[in-house]
Design a protein around this motif. Structure first.
Motif, mmCIF file in Angstrom:
data_model
loop_
_atom_site.group_PDB
_atom_site.id
_atom_site.type_symbol
_atom_site.label_atom_id
_atom_site.label_comp_id
_atom_site.label_asym_id
_atom_site.label_seq_id
_atom_site.Cartn_x
_atom_site.Cartn_y
_atom_site.Cartn_z
ATOM 1 N N THR A 204 0.838 -1.193 0.000
ATOM 2 C CA THR A 204 0.000 0.000 0.000
ATOM 3 C C THR A 204 0.877 1.248 0.000
ATOM 4 O O THR A 204 1.818 1.330 0.797
ATOM 5 N N ALA A 221 -6.611 3.193 -2.200
ATOM 6 C CA ALA A 221 -5.195 2.912 -2.442
ATOM 7 C C ALA A 221 -4.743 1.580 -1.856
ATOM 8 O O ALA A 221 -3.614 1.147 -2.101
ATOM 9 N N SER A 224 -2.540 -1.267 -3.687
ATOM 10 C CA SER A 224 -2.410 -0.882 -5.095
ATOM 11 C C SER A 224 -0.960 -0.823 -5.568
ATOM 12 O O SER A 224 -0.692 -0.433 -6.706
ATOM 13 N N ASN A 235 0.954 -4.563 -7.302
ATOM 14 C CA ASN A 235 -0.468 -4.275 -7.152
ATOM 15 C C ASN A 235 -1.210 -5.592 -6.895
ATOM 16 O O ASN A 235 -1.102 -6.537 -7.675
ATOM 17 N N GLU A 239 -6.714 -5.059 -10.838
ATOM 18 C CA GLU A 239 -6.248 -4.391 -12.056
ATOM 19 C C GLU A 239 -5.735 -5.456 -13.030
ATOM 20 O O GLU A 239 -5.004 -6.358 -12.653
ATOM 21 N N SER A 242 -1.165 -4.937 -14.376
ATOM 22 C CA SER A 242 -0.131 -4.972 -13.341
ATOM 23 C C SER A 242 -0.633 -5.577 -12.038
ATOM 24 O O SER A 242 0.158 -5.784 -11.114
ATOM 25 N N VAL A 299 -7.551 -1.158 -9.111
ATOM 26 C CA VAL A 299 -7.039 0.181 -8.803
ATOM 27 C C VAL A 299 -5.681 0.315 -9.478
ATOM 28 O O VAL A 299 -4.906 -0.644 -9.523
ATOM 29 N N GLY A 300 -5.369 1.491 -9.984
ATOM 30 C CA GLY A 300 -4.065 1.715 -10.597
ATOM 31 C C GLY A 300 -4.057 1.311 -12.054
ATOM 32 O O GLY A 300 -5.081 1.274 -12.730
ATOM 33 N N ASN A 302 -2.390 1.786 -16.062
ATOM 34 C CA ASN A 302 -2.173 2.946 -16.933
ATOM 35 C C ASN A 302 -3.311 3.159 -17.926
ATOM 36 O O ASN A 302 -3.174 3.913 -18.893
ATOM 37 N N ALA A 360 4.104 -3.108 -14.991
ATOM 38 C CA ALA A 360 3.946 -2.045 -13.998
ATOM 39 C C ALA A 360 4.581 -0.744 -14.487
ATOM 40 O O ALA A 360 5.605 -0.756 -15.182
ATOM 41 N N LYS A 361 3.989 0.382 -14.097
ATOM 42 C CA LYS A 361 4.540 1.678 -14.495
ATOM 43 C C LYS A 361 5.932 1.886 -13.905
ATOM 44 O O LYS A 361 6.806 2.473 -14.529
#
Length: 434
Positions: A204, A221, A224, A235, A239, A242, A299-300, A302, A360-361
């Motif tokens: 988190t 959050a 996430s 995460n 989602e 990711s 959540v999260g 892109n 993942a970003k």
């Protein structure tokens, strides 16, 4: 869950339990009669759920005797001895003392513990489980006389009284209470994930005061994903790229028990979590954890569409690696394990195509694992035969950036490129002291 694991927030996350040492000369509390062995055994199981050994047992050290160093932006701290030794451990703790340290972050002598000890999560542990944990640490752990080491944090940053105000702001007291309208498995999973499992401590994001941004599913959050100690803790919401959205219930249960499945393999702090904690969960508890995590909304991410595999463009690059710096590195160092098709040989060798950690970003985990490799997953006493080697001594920053950019673009992954400066920064921070 987890680990698999920064800033001060990372130090707070990665740490796990951090109980304080008993005052010198403290007497062992009187216990009426022989300890209930069933209670001790139950406490041993709960200690595995809490992954207490991961922090309180130093490499080659005696179980729970402390001494493991942890780096924070303020300086290094050392985890403490939580064996029942009366002078250097917690042998002088009563059950009430133990419960207060565990759930409120306050030691027997009244000083506040650093929130590296995840007591905001342990606050949710119920009285019966606290009693069992206390029985285990007092009667199921061998006492070890090993003095605790003072932190390297300098004055005035080493003062602990400000933590009283941190607790007033962020500590939510009270054991977990079943949510109405949810079944038994969901509530059991929520209790384990939010409480002893303390998954939010790593997964988190942290706020400006380094508090977890949410402590349960009521906060958007929660779980996430978060950066800690040079790793990006994944995460765990629904989602689809990711996170866990493409994982089946069986995928998740397999990962918790073995550290690998058709999507990904554990690395970083999560390796220790698998080795010391989740592989020991009962099938019923694994199913409960999976049921809870699979219920979390996405959540999260892109905003990209659900990942679909497409090998064509990457195959062209690999056929002509001289034209692509990343393809050249991949062909020389990566292809034999992860395949021309990027699908690896799961679960023994992780896929790169569609891997949530690749999508993942934040690329920190990919950079870190390429530089430093992974620890051994040890399942039922058998080490994994193919741990990821580190390439810090073999590849320079640009080569690592090139190959990771190639992987993140390849097989329709569509993730952002990696820069050499990002690699250099993580190289410096993770190689220091090696």
């Amino acid at each position: 869950m987890k680990n698999m694991l920064k800033g001060l927030g990372a130090a707070l996350c990665v740490a796990w339990p951090l109980l304080a040492q008993a005052p010198a000369g403290a007497a062992t509390p009187a216990v009426a009669g022989a300890a209930d062995q069933a209670l001790v055994q139950r406490g041993a199981y709960l200690a595995q759920l809490g992954d207490c050994a991961a922090c309180h047992t130093a490499p080659k050290g005696k179980p729970f005797a402390g001494g493991l160093p942890m780096n924070t932006p303020m300086g290094r701290i050392y985890v403490t001895n939580i064996t029942p030794d009366a002078q250097t451990g917690i042998g002088g703790y009563t059950e009430a003392d133990f419960a207060r340290a565990l759930r409120e972050g306050v030691a027997k002598d009244g000083h506040n513990l650093y929130p590296a000890m995840p007591y905001p999560s342990y606050a949710k542990v119920n009285d019966d489980d606290v009693k069992a944990l206390y029985a285990f640490f007092m009667h199921g752990v061998a006492p070890v006389q090993q003095a605790n080491r003072e932190s390297d944090i300098k004055w005035p940053l080493n003062m602990r009284w400000p933590l009283m105000f941190w607790n007033m702001a962020f500590l939510q007291k009270g054991a977990y209470r079943d949510k109405p309208g949810k079944d038994v498995a969901w509530n059991r999973g929520a209790y384990l994930v939010q409480g002893l499992g303390h998954c939010g401590s790593c997964h988190t994001p942290r706020g400006v005061a380094f508090q977890e941004s949410a402590l349960d599913e009521s906060g958007s959050a929660f779980l996430s994903g978060a950066l800690l100690d040079g790793w990006f803790a994944s995460n765990l919401t629904g989602e689809h790229n990711s996170g866990l959205g493409r994982w089946s219930d069986e995928d998740l249960r397999t990962f918790l028990k073995t550290g690998a499945n058709r999507h990904a393999s554990a690395f970083g702090a999560m390796t220790s979590v698998i080795n010391n904690s989740t592989q020991a969960l009962s099938d019923q508890d694994v199913a409960a954890v999976s049921a809870y995590l699979k219920s979390l909304p996405p959540v999260g991410g892109n905003g990209a569409a659900v990942y679909t595999y497409d090998p064509q463009a990457t195959k062209v690059s690999l056929d002509r690696p001289a034209n692509d710096a990343g393809a050249r590195v991949y062909t020389a160092y990566c292809m034999h394990c992860h395949g021309v098709d990027g699908r690896g040989f799961a679960p023994m060798l992780a896929p790169l195509a569609g891997n949530p950690n690749v999508l993942a970003k934040d690329a920190s985990s990919l950079i870190n694992v390429t530089l430093n490799g992974t620890g051994d997953l040890v399942i039922n006493g058998v080490p994994s035969p193919f741990p990821m080697p580190g390439f810090a001594a073999v590849l320079d920053d640009k080569q690592i950036a090139d190959v990771l950019s190639f992987v993140r673009a390849g097989w329709n992954n569509g993730a952002p490129a990696v820069g050499a400066a990002e690699v250099a920064k993580l190289r410096q921070s993770t190689q220091a002291g090696r």
